[in-house]
Design an enzyme around this catalytic site. Sequence first.
Site, PDB file in Angstrom:
ATOM      1  N   HIS A  42       0.820  -1.218   0.000  1.00  0.00           N
ATOM      2  CA  HIS A  42       0.000   0.000   0.000  1.00  0.00           C
ATOM      3  C   HIS A  42       0.856   1.271   0.000  1.00  0.00           C
ATOM      4  CE1 HIS A  42      -3.604  -2.300   0.447  1.00  0.00           C
ATOM      5  NE2 HIS A  42      -3.305  -2.740   1.654  1.00  0.00           N
ATOM      6  N   ASP A  78      -2.699 -10.709  -2.324  1.00  0.00           N
ATOM      7  CA  ASP A  78      -3.261 -10.249  -1.058  1.00  0.00           C
ATOM      8  C   ASP A  78      -4.730  -9.899  -1.284  1.00  0.00           C
ATOM      9  OD1 ASP A  78      -2.040  -8.874   1.722  1.00  0.00           O
ATOM     10  OD2 ASP A  78      -3.839  -7.872   0.977  1.00  0.00           O
TER      11      ASP A  78
END
Length: 314
Positions: free
Chosen positions: A124, A165
């Site tokens: 992220h 993910d």
Amino acid sequence: MAGALRRRGVTIERPPSHGMGPLAAVHSPDYLAFLETAWSRWSALPDAAEAVIPNVHRNTDMAEYPRGIVGQAGWHMSDTACPIAEGTWEAARASADTAVQAALLVASGETGAAYALCRPPGHHASRDMAGGFCYLNNAAIAAQAALPILAGRGKQPRAAILDVDVHHGNGTQAIFYERDDVLVISIHADPAEFYPFFAGYAHERGRSRGQGYNLNMPLPIGTEEAAFLAAVAEAGAHLARYAPELLVLSLGFDTYAGDPLAAFKVTTPGFAKLGALIAGFGLPIVVVQEGGYDREALAANLDSFLDGFGEPSP
């Protein structure tokens, strides 16, 4: 997770420091300076909280870089799920060094596969922002570190990142969005209803030279194991057409059925199937650990993945 590796007879190695070079190849100088100094500058404030957490965030109408630590925290931190405390910078640096070392081993041909047990995770983190427990983008740093070695073979280097993910790797996407030397594929829960909300949609395909080199495969909340694995197999077909010289796998175990996020329904035996699928791609691979929040199941899920990875699907 380290215990699971030791039980398999795996030797766990602490990587050497690779310096700031691999980080600066991916992240901006202002951002790296912020991460390195944020805690000391914050803790010097009167009545400072125990961690750096912004109370304001920049948006598209805000374009001036602030001078003070409070404003810079809002500039460089996209949410409140990435607090910076004493030791955060050192942990992030060590995590990135782990990914770089794995990438160098694989890119040089010393090994065909390496697993980077990274904590904190990274996907992220964008060029200049932390978010979602991520500070330095380990997968992007690994891919970037491998490219010069691949280029030394006398041809245009090509790497790929496959992110499995449960969350979209928005930081990874942003870093490579205008490039054609790294193909980025992400399989994740539909961001219309799930973090990171503002990126990860199927129509996001890259820009400029990167047009067509970004592939998002969002799946509905509640996706069953079979549908998830089918998406991974489809991603493998895209990888085969791109023919990268090295694959970085952003491996999250938060797709697990028992994960607190409960977005996908992959079982522990299902991770063995995932490992076999990935191995079946037949590519030199750097496995970079991302998320996973059922701490009791992490070791078993990693063990299952590695079992399958050792027996690739035909």
